[in-house]
Design a protein around this motif. Structure first.
Motif, PDB file in Angstrom:
ATOM      1  N   THR A   1     -30.445   9.874 -20.361  1.00  8.99           N
ATOM      2  CA  THR A   1     -29.167  10.584 -20.263  1.00  8.99           C
ATOM      3  C   THR A   1     -28.008   9.609 -20.343  1.00  8.99           C
ATOM      4  O   THR A   1     -27.019   9.842 -21.057  1.00  8.99           O
ATOM      5  CB  THR A   1     -29.082  11.361 -18.931  1.00  8.99           C
ATOM      6  N   LEU A   2     -28.122   8.501 -19.627  1.00  8.44           N
ATOM      7  CA  LEU A   2     -27.069   7.499 -19.637  1.00  8.44           C
ATOM      8  C   LEU A   2     -26.905   6.882 -21.017  1.00  8.44           C
ATOM      9  O   LEU A   2     -25.789   6.769 -21.533  1.00  8.44           O
ATOM     10  CB  LEU A   2     -27.377   6.414 -18.608  1.00  8.44           C
TER      11      LEU A   2
ATOM     12  N   GLU B   1     -22.661   8.199 -27.425  1.00 13.12           N
ATOM     13  CA  GLU B   1     -21.657   9.156 -27.898  1.00 13.12           C
ATOM     14  C   GLU B   1     -20.253   8.594 -27.749  1.00 13.12           C
ATOM     15  O   GLU B   1     -19.363   8.886 -28.550  1.00 13.12           O
ATOM     16  CB  GLU B   1     -21.781  10.468 -27.129  1.00 13.12           C
ATOM     17  N   LYS B   2     -20.050   7.776 -26.718  1.00 11.14           N
ATOM     18  CA  LYS B   2     -18.726   7.215 -26.466  1.00 11.14           C
ATOM     19  C   LYS B   2     -18.548   5.824 -27.083  1.00 11.14           C
ATOM     20  O   LYS B   2     -17.520   5.184 -26.888  1.00 11.14           O
ATOM     21  CB  LYS B   2     -18.473   7.173 -24.959  1.00 11.14           C
ATOM     22  N   GLY B   3     -19.592   5.344 -27.784  1.00 11.78           N
ATOM     23  CA  GLY B   3     -19.492   4.058 -28.439  1.00 11.78           C
ATOM     24  C   GLY B   3     -19.490   2.876 -27.493  1.00 11.78           C
ATOM     25  O   GLY B   3     -18.893   1.829 -27.781  1.00 11.78           O
ATOM     26  N   VAL B   4     -20.153   3.030 -26.343  1.00 10.74           N
ATOM     27  CA  VAL B   4     -20.207   1.963 -25.342  1.00 10.74           C
ATOM     28  C   VAL B   4     -21.646   1.469 -25.226  1.00 10.74           C
ATOM     29  O   VAL B   4     -22.520   2.209 -24.778  1.00 10.74           O
ATOM     30  CB  VAL B   4     -19.717   2.471 -23.971  1.00 10.74           C
ATOM     31  N   PRO B   5     -21.945   0.239 -25.615  1.00  8.33           N
ATOM     32  CA  PRO B   5     -23.309  -0.284 -25.481  1.00  8.33           C
ATOM     33  C   PRO B   5     -23.704  -0.400 -24.009  1.00  8.33           C
ATOM     34  O   PRO B   5     -22.894  -0.809 -23.174  1.00  8.33           O
ATOM     35  CB  PRO B   5     -23.227  -1.674 -26.126  1.00  8.33           C
ATOM     36  N   LEU B   6     -24.916  -0.023 -23.689  1.00  8.80           N
ATOM     37  CA  LEU B   6     -25.390  -0.117 -22.313  1.00  8.80           C
ATOM     38  C   LEU B   6     -25.258  -1.532 -21.784  1.00  8.80           C
ATOM     39  O   LEU B   6     -24.907  -1.750 -20.620  1.00  8.80           O
ATOM     40  CB  LEU B   6     -26.852   0.359 -22.231  1.00  8.80           C
TER      41      LEU B   6
ATOM     42  N   SER C   1     -18.157   5.930 -13.022  1.00  3.03           N
ATOM     43  CA  SER C   1     -17.909   7.360 -12.846  1.00  3.03           C
ATOM     44  C   SER C   1     -16.449   7.711 -13.080  1.00  3.03           C
ATOM     45  O   SER C   1     -16.133   8.724 -13.701  1.00  3.03           O
ATOM     46  CB  SER C   1     -18.314   7.802 -11.433  1.00  3.03           C
ATOM     47  N   VAL C   2     -15.547   6.870 -12.582  1.00  6.43           N
ATOM     48  CA  VAL C   2     -14.130   7.157 -12.740  1.00  6.43           C
ATOM     49  C   VAL C   2     -13.746   7.215 -14.210  1.00  6.43           C
ATOM     50  O   VAL C   2     -13.013   8.102 -14.659  1.00  6.43           O
ATOM     51  CB  VAL C   2     -13.276   6.115 -11.991  1.00  6.43           C
TER      52      VAL C   2
ATOM     53  N   ILE D   1     -24.775  10.253 -12.776  1.00  2.45           N
ATOM     54  CA  ILE D   1     -25.596  11.013 -13.712  1.00  2.45           C
ATOM     55  C   ILE D   1     -25.147  12.471 -13.759  1.00  2.45           C
ATOM     56  O   ILE D   1     -25.094  13.098 -14.817  1.00  2.45           O
ATOM     57  CB  ILE D   1     -27.085  10.918 -13.336  1.00  2.45           C
ATOM     58  N   ALA D   2     -24.800  13.017 -12.594  1.00  2.46           N
ATOM     59  CA  ALA D   2     -24.317  14.403 -12.560  1.00  2.46           C
ATOM     60  C   ALA D   2     -23.052  14.569 -13.395  1.00  2.46           C
ATOM     61  O   ALA D   2     -22.891  15.547 -14.127  1.00  2.46           O
ATOM     62  CB  ALA D   2     -24.052  14.823 -11.112  1.00  2.46           C
ATOM     63  N   VAL D   3     -22.155  13.596 -13.297  1.00  2.00           N
ATOM     64  CA  VAL D   3     -20.930  13.640 -14.093  1.00  2.00           C
ATOM     65  C   VAL D   3     -21.257  13.626 -15.583  1.00  2.00           C
ATOM     66  O   VAL D   3     -20.683  14.388 -16.375  1.00  2.00           O
ATOM     67  CB  VAL D   3     -20.005  12.469 -13.723  1.00  2.00           C
ATOM     68  N   LEU D   4     -22.184  12.769 -15.986  1.00  2.00           N
ATOM     69  CA  LEU D   4     -22.559  12.685 -17.396  1.00  2.00           C
ATOM     70  C   LEU D   4     -23.144  13.998 -17.891  1.00  2.00           C
ATOM     71  O   LEU D   4     -22.885  14.418 -19.023  1.00  2.00           O
ATOM     72  CB  LEU D   4     -23.571  11.556 -17.601  1.00  2.00           C
ATOM     73  N   GLU D   5     -23.938  14.657 -17.055  1.00  2.00           N
ATOM     74  CA  GLU D   5     -24.628  15.865 -17.498  1.00  2.00           C
ATOM     75  C   GLU D   5     -23.698  17.063 -17.657  1.00  2.00           C
ATOM     76  O   GLU D   5     -24.046  18.034 -18.327  1.00  2.00           O
ATOM     77  CB  GLU D   5     -25.755  16.201 -16.522  1.00  2.00           C
ATOM     78  N   ILE D   6     -22.536  17.035 -17.035  1.00  2.00           N
ATOM     79  CA  ILE D   6     -21.606  18.160 -17.174  1.00  2.00           C
ATOM     80  C   ILE D   6     -20.323  17.728 -17.889  1.00  2.00           C
ATOM     81  O   ILE D   6     -19.253  18.276 -17.674  1.00  2.00           O
ATOM     82  CB  ILE D   6     -21.274  18.777 -15.813  1.00  2.00           C
ATOM     83  N   ASP D   7     -20.462  16.777 -18.758  1.00  2.00           N
ATOM     84  CA  ASP D   7     -19.299  16.220 -19.446  1.00  2.00           C
ATOM     85  C   ASP D   7     -18.436  17.299 -20.114  1.00  2.00           C
ATOM     86  O   ASP D   7     -17.213  17.237 -20.073  1.00  2.00           O
ATOM     87  CB  ASP D   7     -19.771  15.208 -20.496  1.00  2.00           C
ATOM     88  N   ASP D   8     -19.066  18.322 -20.694  1.00  2.00           N
ATOM     89  CA  ASP D   8     -18.291  19.334 -21.423  1.00  2.00           C
ATOM     90  C   ASP D   8     -17.589  20.309 -20.492  1.00  2.00           C
ATOM     91  O   ASP D   8     -16.806  21.145 -20.949  1.00  2.00           O
ATOM     92  CB  ASP D   8     -19.200  20.093 -22.399  1.00  2.00           C
ATOM     93  N   ALA D   9     -17.855  20.236 -19.180  1.00  2.00           N
ATOM     94  CA  ALA D   9     -17.224  21.158 -18.240  1.00  2.00           C
ATOM     95  C   ALA D   9     -16.179  20.477 -17.364  1.00  2.00           C
ATOM     96  O   ALA D   9     -15.477  21.155 -16.607  1.00  2.00           O
ATOM     97  CB  ALA D   9     -18.296  21.806 -17.363  1.00  2.00           C
ATOM     98  N   LEU D  10     -16.043  19.174 -17.447  1.00  2.00           N
ATOM     99  CA  LEU D  10     -15.128  18.457 -16.565  1.00  2.00           C
ATOM    100  C   LEU D  10     -13.676  18.883 -16.768  1.00  2.00           C
ATOM    101  O   LEU D  10     -12.892  18.910 -15.818  1.00  2.00           O
ATOM    102  CB  LEU D  10     -15.263  16.951 -16.764  1.00  2.00           C
ATOM    103  N   GLU D  11     -13.301  19.217 -17.996  1.00  2.00           N
ATOM    104  CA  GLU D  11     -11.923  19.647 -18.214  1.00  2.00           C
ATOM    105  C   GLU D  11     -11.622  20.926 -17.445  1.00  2.00           C
ATOM    106  O   GLU D  11     -10.493  21.139 -16.984  1.00  2.00           O
ATOM    107  CB  GLU D  11     -11.646  19.823 -19.712  1.00  2.00           C
ATOM    108  N   ASP D  12     -12.634  21.794 -17.297  1.00  2.00           N
ATOM    109  CA  ASP D  12     -12.449  23.008 -16.504  1.00  2.00           C
ATOM    110  C   ASP D  12     -12.234  22.670 -15.032  1.00  2.00           C
ATOM    111  O   ASP D  12     -11.434  23.303 -14.346  1.00  2.00           O
ATOM    112  CB  ASP D  12     -13.666  23.929 -16.640  1.00  2.00           C
ATOM    113  N   VAL D  13     -12.969  21.672 -14.534  1.00  2.00           N
ATOM    114  CA  VAL D  13     -12.802  21.247 -13.144  1.00  2.00           C
ATOM    115  C   VAL D  13     -11.379  20.750 -12.918  1.00  2.00           C
ATOM    116  O   VAL D  13     -10.720  21.112 -11.942  1.00  2.00           O
ATOM    117  CB  VAL D  13     -13.817  20.146 -12.788  1.00  2.00           C
ATOM    118  N   PHE D  14     -10.884  19.936 -13.825  1.00  2.00           N
ATOM    119  CA  PHE D  14      -9.541  19.403 -13.670  1.00  2.00           C
ATOM    120  C   PHE D  14      -8.484  20.495 -13.773  1.00  2.00           C
ATOM    121  O   PHE D  14      -7.499  20.494 -13.038  1.00  2.00           O
ATOM    122  CB  PHE D  14      -9.289  18.302 -14.696  1.00  2.00           C
ATOM    123  N   GLU D  15      -8.670  21.416 -14.676  1.00  2.00           N
ATOM    124  CA  GLU D  15      -7.705  22.504 -14.801  1.00  2.00           C
ATOM    125  C   GLU D  15      -7.713  23.368 -13.537  1.00  2.00           C
ATOM    126  O   GLU D  15      -6.651  23.849 -13.097  1.00  2.00           O
ATOM    127  CB  GLU D  15      -8.019  23.362 -16.030  1.00  2.00           C
TER     128      GLU D  15
END
Length: 394
Positions: free
Chosen positions: A183-184, A190-195, A207-208, A268-282
């Motif tokens: 998952t990581l 996807e974000k172009g960041v090498p592990l 996480s931030v 890991i939880a943050v990564l798994e709901i990446d497409d919903a985070l904007e809803d949390v912030f709104e």
């Protein structure tokens, strides 16, 4: 009619209504406790400092993405979950309001303002009552003045590497099972960041960078300031002193004290709901602007059912709240005493530090101050600030 929304999931795009936005969380694998970690990190720390340190993670070069989140509150109401959330919020002392007047005999009134550490234009626009309180105060007091000098702050933090890096010889993979590691890796690709470039950093630090919406990161990269830093800029321009209650190292030490297992599960939880985070912030912004500060946590809890990932189940969160919220509240309440004694101070801290039995409003009352709502005219009328926010001499 429900607004149609495009949702990206696993490479596909589908259309859905707003009610489905709450249902999507059933499959996100994020538990209540992970949601609380996300909320507390965002609302209790001046994360603009961290965003500056992590600028570039998760943003395509040259992109300026729009904010597309939708508040989860209407969906919760449609599903019959909102009343329970409101009951939980109503049980929290001092859970309503963002602006409080602080008074004691013989001293000029001061103000306590709850901020949201974001650069969203709606957040930066002060209400009439808050604008009057800010402009008539003699000084600004914020969580940390380190946010006004990010270069110096970054150097100071990297001089204490134990705050942001894993123990010697350890990497992120040492704290992941095979599925979590995949998952990581997928999220980083996807974000172009090498592990390899981040594998020795603590999960809370990463996480931030990953939990902030792309639109917020883009604004920050473009020079926009979060509310706390914007207030500091305005105060300095007006010739007012800007004081701090903590150092950046003190703040980050509190976060770094979270056990690595809890940090990793939350990441890991943050990564798994990446497409919903904007809803949390709104959702957070929606409730914050309405002054419903105590509703922020139960609203997200209502949208995120129990189950999925286990992230501490009791002991992890209790220790987290004690270190990151309660101990910091006690420290800030003590350190703001000289400014309250001088009077005419405008004190701005993260909004989630205000409510609760150990929140700043309650702690100041315990110390003999009269603390009362100063923004009720805004909430009731939505017009101009009334005379109650003018500086008064006892």
């Amino acid at each position: 009619m429900l607004a149609a929304t495009r949702i990206k999931r696993k490479g596909s795009v589908r259309m859905t209504g707003q009610i489905d936005r709450a249902t999507r969380w059933d499959h996100a694998g994020l538990s209540d406790r992970a949601a609380l970690i996300v909320q507390r990190l965002l609302a209790a720390l001046p994360v603009v400092l961290l965003i500056l340190l992590l600028a570039g993670i998760g943003i395509a070069e040259g992109a300026t993405p729009a904010c597309r989140g939708e508040s989860l509150v209407p969906a919760l109401q449609a599903e019959g979950k909102l009343d329970e959330a409101r009951e939980k919020a109503a049980a929290v002392p001092n859970g309503q309001g963002r602006l409080f007047r602080i008074e004691r005999d013989g001293r000029t009134a001061s103000y306590l303002f709850g901020t949201m550490h974001m650069s969203d234009p709606r957040v930066l626009e002060l209400s009439p009552a808050t604008e009057t309180a800010f402009s008539t105060s003699d000084r600004l007091v914020i969580e940390t003045t380190d946010i006004t000098d990010p270069v110096k702050s970054a150097a100071m933090i990297w001089q204490t590497p134990e705050l942001v890096t894993l123990p010697a010889g350890k990497t992120l993979s040492d704290y992941l099972d095979p599925s979590q590691e995949e998952t990581l890796k997928a999220a980083l690709r996807e974000k172009g960041v090498p592990l390899q470039s981040v594998e020795t950093l603590q999960p809370w630090f990463l996480s931030v960078g990953f939990m902030m919406p792309a639109c917020e990161k883009a604004r920050t990269e473009g020079g926009a300031l979060a509310l706390d830093a914007d207030l500091a800029r305005r105060a300095e321009a007006a010739g007012k002193p800007v004081e701090g209650l903590e150092t950046a190292v003190e703040q980050l030490s509190a976060i770094a004290s979270i056990p690595l297992k809890q940090q990793m599960d939350g990441f890991i939880a943050v990564l798994e709901i990446d497409d919903a985070l904007e809803d949390v912030f709104e959702t957070m912004i929606d409730l914050y602007l309405k002054g419903e500060v105590a509703m922020i946590l139960p609203a997200v809890e209502a949208a995120v059912p129990n189950g999925g990932m286990l992230v501490g189940a009791g002991e992890g969160y209790d220790g987290f709240e004690e270190k990151v919220v309660i101990e910091r509240n006690l420290r800030m309440a003590e350190r703001m005493q000289p400014f309250l004694e001088d009077g005419a101070s405008f004190i701005a801290v993260g909004a989630l530090h205000l409510p609760g039995e150990k929140g700043l409003v309650a702690l100041l009352r315990e110390r003999g101050y009269t603390v009362s709502r100063a923004d009720q005219a805004d909430a009731a009328q939505g017009e101009t600030g009334d005379e109650s926010v003018q500086r008064t001499k006892k």
